[in-house]
Write a protein that holds these residues in place. Sequence first.
Motif, mmCIF file in Angstrom:
data_model
loop_
_atom_site.group_PDB
_atom_site.id
_atom_site.type_symbol
_atom_site.label_atom_id
_atom_site.label_comp_id
_atom_site.label_asym_id
_atom_site.label_seq_id
_atom_site.Cartn_x
_atom_site.Cartn_y
_atom_site.Cartn_z
ATOM 1 N N LEU A 98 -2.540 -6.635 8.714
ATOM 2 C CA LEU A 98 -1.200 -7.171 8.933
ATOM 3 C C LEU A 98 -0.639 -6.706 10.279
ATOM 4 C CD1 LEU A 98 0.354 -6.726 5.376
ATOM 5 C CD2 LEU A 98 0.077 -8.897 6.574
ATOM 6 N N ARG A 142 0.418 -9.027 13.562
ATOM 7 C CA ARG A 142 1.813 -9.036 14.016
ATOM 8 C C ARG A 142 2.018 -8.314 15.346
ATOM 9 N NH1 ARG A 142 4.188 -7.532 8.019
ATOM 10 N NH2 ARG A 142 3.847 -9.604 7.082
ATOM 11 N N GLN A 167 -3.275 -14.802 15.681
ATOM 12 C CA GLN A 167 -2.323 -15.855 15.372
ATOM 13 C C GLN A 167 -2.820 -17.199 15.905
ATOM 14 O OE1 GLN A 167 1.620 -14.736 16.738
ATOM 15 N NE2 GLN A 167 1.259 -12.579 16.195
ATOM 16 N N GLU A 224 1.674 -14.564 0.804
ATOM 17 C CA GLU A 224 2.614 -15.455 1.474
ATOM 18 C C GLU A 224 2.240 -15.654 2.941
ATOM 19 O OE1 GLU A 224 6.307 -13.537 0.774
ATOM 20 O OE2 GLU A 224 6.632 -14.473 -1.200
ATOM 21 N N ASP A 225 1.727 -14.583 3.590
ATOM 22 C CA ASP A 225 1.386 -14.674 5.003
ATOM 23 C C ASP A 225 0.043 -15.366 5.232
ATOM 24 O OD1 ASP A 225 3.710 -13.404 5.521
ATOM 25 O OD2 ASP A 225 2.848 -11.651 6.495
ATOM 26 N N GLU A 249 3.464 -10.225 -0.049
ATOM 27 C CA GLU A 249 3.515 -10.435 1.398
ATOM 28 C C GLU A 249 2.153 -10.899 1.930
ATOM 29 O OE1 GLU A 249 5.148 -7.954 5.297
ATOM 30 O OE2 GLU A 249 4.594 -6.899 3.460
#
Length: 587
Positions: A76, A80, A89, A116-117, A113
């Motif tokens: 994660l 990010r 990404q 969902e991501d 999370e």
Amino acid sequence: MEFDETLVSDKNPFLNHLILESLFKVAPLEALKAFRLVNKLWWEKSLPHFRSNYRLSIQGELDAHSVPWEKVIQYLEWVRTPNDPFLLQRYPFQKFNVSYWNLRLNNNLGLLEFWEDFGPLMTDLKIQNCRFYGVTDLERILFDFTPNLESLKLDWNWYHRLSGAEREAEPKRGEVVVPNLNLKKLIISLQEDFIFFQPEYSEYDTSRTGRSNDEFLPISWLNILKSFPNVKGLQLEYIDSDPNEYEESEGSYSSINILLSVARRLRETTANAYQIEELNIVNVQHNALYSFPRSTLNRLLKLQFPLTQLELDVGVHTGSSDFKKILEMYCETIKVLKVYRAPYTSAFTRFPFGVVMKSLEELQLKGPIATSLVFLENTPNLKILRILNQNHYLAYDKFFRAESRHGSDDSDGFNAVLWDYQEPISMIEQTDFSQLENKVNSNLVEFVNGDEVCTGEQMRSLAKVMPNLQRLRIGVGDDGFRVLCDEWKSSMMELELAPSSTVHAGVFAGILGDCHDASTRPPNITDLKYLRNFEMDMISSDDAIYKGLLRLPHLNKLSMKCAPTVSDEAFNLLMSKFSGFIIRRGI
């Protein structure tokens, strides 16, 4: 010096990145992994291809079944990171393996999370040996968080039932279910001897004697099919229980029958949906099938799936008429057919019963199905033929408790018969090649046979029928080996000699004559000048190595044992040239 602007134009076919992009379209993934760090341009241009094909596996602890939070949090953070330095990404991973996770979503913000991501990014998902809790969590992961899935595999998971209070505390899903129109491939494999539970069918009484509630998948076929109306490939394993011992009523394929009934009902209201093209039901139940259920056959006849690929256990006691109906049903569309039959009966003498399968490109027979190769006249466009004995493909070797089986669907009561194991059939020996005299299958490039040892005459007959073989597994003696090396010298690329083969070193390397003069020596291994992959049980002399294997210019993969009569020098030379492959000392 003036700068040539055409060098940066996408229209220039010699531009470095365009050359690389062309290579990426055909290069295997392993090559990309090995060479993508050569320079920055290679890394950047290979990355989209690499990420779209690479499968990201995140495994929890085997015993604890806990989420591997360190791995998840690190991933994660990478995604990010500002400015996206890892390009996660821009080029995200799309194929995920999740194993040994505790998938309890309620009150678990970190797990929510993650789904969902990354759930919307997933196109291919395999969930293996995980623990689910209740229906809602499972449905949210499969139907809500992963709307872009194209392939889904549920493999050997645990499905825990919740208490009444726990169910009340679970978040409720919306009433409107948005179907996933992208999913084309679905694989469901319960643990062996587990069975599929259909909650909306109260009339379906599942035998649960000695079973835990955790052994049942708590989602109905109705919900699954409604959510995936465009599924084309369906593989089902261990979803049906084996019939009870001495059971007189039909007990086979109950879950399959429910699925087919639901599909037919839904198809009436949804045009062009539920058109299954690939169906794998060979391991629907743990034990080998006694008789292919007439009830299942009738449902398939009504549905008329446009199958291009079918894999099934045809059943020991199934009659020729039923098997013929299956072949007739799909003879116009089927391209890949894989049939298993437990070796406790004689083969069908007339397979494929006069049915011509013009579209068939790959045929795999495991067990007593055909008595000879005469069926090749009914498969004019066949490219791959595999006849597997009991030592091949252990996934197909299944128990057959014949003494405790009931009769076929239309038999009267219990039919207790002690069945004897049948040795593999010598199909080439039993083939009357005069019936194939005018049959030349130039498309056939792969032939995998059992352990029967073929004579030179039989090999020559085979070569007339299949002259362009590129891959061959077969048993031969000296005469058969000479014919093999002579007839397929211009096409053979992969050769496996069955352990039953008896080829002497002099014949193998052609040292009985002048090995440098093809006109004075018999055919031998060096005539297979395009051979890339070779496998045999045992090699017994230095001559076979120095004057045989090491004279094959394109050989790059080798698997064999070296007898004690092979010198250490020759053995070590072989090991150094083919390091990383299976070469060992044998007795």
